[in-house]
Design an enzyme around this catalytic site. Structure first.
Site, mmCIF file in Angstrom:
data_model
loop_
_atom_site.group_PDB
_atom_site.id
_atom_site.type_symbol
_atom_site.label_atom_id
_atom_site.label_comp_id
_atom_site.label_asym_id
_atom_site.label_seq_id
_atom_site.Cartn_x
_atom_site.Cartn_y
_atom_site.Cartn_z
ATOM 1 N N GLY A 1 0.823 -1.204 0.000
ATOM 2 C CA GLY A 1 0.000 0.000 0.000
ATOM 3 C C GLY A 1 0.857 1.254 0.000
ATOM 4 N N MET B 1 1.143 3.417 2.374
ATOM 5 C CA MET B 1 1.754 3.726 3.661
ATOM 6 C C MET B 1 2.665 2.621 4.172
ATOM 7 S SD MET B 1 -0.149 4.858 7.158
ATOM 8 C CE MET B 1 -0.085 3.257 7.920
ATOM 9 N N LYS C 1 2.981 -5.517 9.256
ATOM 10 C CA LYS C 1 2.886 -4.320 8.412
ATOM 11 C C LYS C 1 4.095 -3.449 8.718
ATOM 12 C CE LYS C 1 -0.900 -2.539 7.055
ATOM 13 N NZ LYS C 1 -2.208 -1.903 6.827
ATOM 14 N N ASP D 1 -9.820 6.337 8.358
ATOM 15 C CA ASP D 1 -9.438 5.881 7.017
ATOM 16 C C ASP D 1 -10.248 4.648 6.617
ATOM 17 O OD1 ASP D 1 -8.074 6.066 4.638
ATOM 18 O OD2 ASP D 1 -6.324 4.957 5.327
#
Length: 560
Positions: A19, A21, A39, A133
């Protein structure tokens, strides 16, 4: 970065997501022997120390959320310049992939997915956490249809970086609320707006606002009106469309006040469509038009009998269609007078009341009440309401049942002492005593692998049942320490024996003259006596050759 080991514990196996970010990897927790997702933040987000601190704080807050529709966060850490989050590994697909394949989606599936996302948001909002988000890329659907909302709290750390970091994050702005686009204060209703945009996309296959760059899209959220989804796709129940438009209203005060209120509306929509079908207006109109055309054709025929019969049919069809439309209208209009159980009432706050008080209050407000199970609560007095099934302040149909769980009082117990125990044993002890395992950290130690070195809170103190116990575990890779003995003043043989006895090895032996130490005695040692070293370390020493004579010779014999 595959096969890299983070924190000496998390083995990265393969990249499973990429992604704007962060990059997501499938990994294995070697300590707990389970697969997880990691992540890892992109480097451009880690240059700002304040951002990294916000990221860590918000992610840790999100780790406290526990709900079937929320992706669990297990750990947050940093290794060098790598900032990462350890999360639950979801066996499923993102909603964005499902939309790409299936949209426009069946309205019933849209209601089901929306209800589950709203349920996750309700729990977060009750814990004072705003997602910021909500978008299809952050919504996972498992193979059994369970919805999982990810990345709670992270967007708060990102702040307005989403608009400025680059094209890879442009997708987020399509779901921004007008107040986010302006950079104004956001609250629970901002998440509801974003969920409304997701609903719109599921129903139509398109987002309501698009453009060449994120700024253009943001301005459209602020200035332009959303085109009703029924103008793009037919067959959407009118009440569901009204729900979407209410979620995505430009003004926060005109949206649903809570995710619970949205869930109630979705329940009402589902109730109605089960009675009359999802496309009752379209079907009724189409049926009337079709029968009208059939009748017109019959008008051109000479057979008056057939024409008369067709006319009667048309009247019957029109009557049925009108009755269906009237039924629906009565349902929604009649909510205020209780038709079809649709009279909505605000759920009273029963917390802290006795059962008798709660029963009286609930009955007065039009609800039924039912006594549930007793629960331990450190904050609520014994025999008073500690939990209620319908959230206070939300709207539910009149006559709905509120199940209340009464407090059994605080059940404080003594935390078990886990130091020195093995991880597997400690986990069983924690569960047996009514507590929960918190964060597990692994450190290098000489203790056998899996041995508990520290715990927080410490053992022996009183704590309420359900308290999380964080533990620190040995990886078993540390070396045993030893204390350096005093070697100066000893003979060489004595020094060698002392070094070996302490678990060290004799290093280089050098010789020099000394006016203080007699010949053959150690006058220097590499490490100070009493210092701590890994066992097996070599220790250099220097041995006296005695005083140097005037002719340069050495007095005494040299012991080697």
């Amino acid at each position: 970065m595959s096969n890299k080991l983070l924190a000496g514990r998390y083995e990265l196996i393969e990249k499973i997501g990429d992604g704007g970010m962060a990059v997501v990897y499938k990994a294995k927790d070697k300590l707990l022997n389970r697969y997880i997702a990691i992540k890892i933040l992109r480097p451009e987000f880690t240059k700002d120390a304040s951002f990294v601190e916000n990221f860590k704080r918000e992610s840790q807050a999100a780790a406290g959320l526990s709900h079937p529709n929320i992706v669990a966060v297990y750990d947050v850490g940093r290794e060098g310049n790598i900032n990462y989050i350890v999360m639950e590994l979801i066996d499923g697909r993102t909603l964005s992939d499902i939309i790409a394949e299936e949209a426009p989606m069946d309205y019933r599936k849209v209601i089901d997915i929306t209800r589950q996302v709203a349920s996750a948001l309700s729990v977060a909002h009750n814990n004072k956490i705003i997602h910021r988000d909500v978008k299809p890329q952050n919504i996972m659907i498992t193979k059994d249809g369970t919805v999982k909302l990810a990345d709670f709290g992270i967007a708060k750390a990102v702040n307005d970086a989403t608009l400025s970091t680059g094209s890879k994050i442009i997708g987020s702005v399509h779901y921004f609320s007008p107040e986010q686009a302006r950079g104004n204060y956001v609250d629970e209703r901002s998440d509801i707006y974003s969920l409304g945009i997701v609903m719109y996309e599921m129903l139509t296959g398109k987002v309501p606002f698009d453009g060449d760059n994120p700024v253009t899209v943001a301005l459209k959220h602020i200035n332009e009106e959303i085109k009703p989804p029924s103008e793009l796709v037919s067959g959407i129940p009118p009440q569901l469309e009204r729900s979407v438009m209410k979620c995505a209203n430009k003004f926060q005060t005109n949206r649903y006040t809570s995710a619970g209120e949205l869930i109630e509306d979705l329940d009402n929509i589902e109730f109605v469509t089960k009675i009359v079908g999802n496309t009752f207006f379209n079907d009724a109109a189409a049926t009337v038009e079709r029968k009208k055309n059939d009748s017109d054709e019959l008008d051109n025929k000479s057979d008056k009998k057939k024409k008369k019969k067709a006319g009667k049919k048309k009247k019957v069809i029109i009557g049925i269609a009108a009755a269906l439309v009237l039924l629906i209208a009565l349902f929604f209009i009649g909510k205020s007078v209780g038709l079809f159980g649709g009279d909505s009432k605000v759920v009273p706050d029963l917390s802290g009341m006795t059962y008798e008080q709660a029963e009286k209050t609930a009955t007065k407000d039009g609800f039924k009440i039912k006594k549930g199970s007793g629960v331990y609560s450190p904050d609520v007095a014994k025999d008073r309401v500690a939990q209620q099934s319908l959230e206070a302040g939300t709207k539910h149909r009149k006559g709905s049942t509120i199940t209340v769980n009464l407090s059994k009082g605080s059940k404080a117990g003594t935390l078990p002492n886990l130091i020195g125990k093995k991880y597997d044993e400690a986990e069983k002890i924690i569960k047996k005593n009514g507590y929960k395992l918190g964060i597990v950290k692994e450190v290098t130690s000489t203790e056998p692998a899996g041995t508990i070195l520290k715990q927080d809170p410490e053992g022996g103190v009183e704590a309420d049942k359900g308290t999380k116990i964080n533990i620190t575990v040995s990886d078993g890779k540390g070396k045993e320490k030893g204390t350096v003995p005093t070697l100066t003043g000893k003979t060489l043989e004595q020094a060698k024996s002392a070094i070996a006895s302490a678990g060290f090895q004799v290093g280089n032996i050098s010789y020099n003259n000394s006016d203080i130490y007699g010949s053959g005695y150690v006058m220097y040692q590499q490490y100070s006596a009493g210092s701590s070293l890994d066992k097996g370390t070599t220790i250099d020493i220097e041995v006296s050759k005695g005083k140097e004579s005037s002719d340069g010779s050495t007095n005494g014999n040299i012991e080697r």
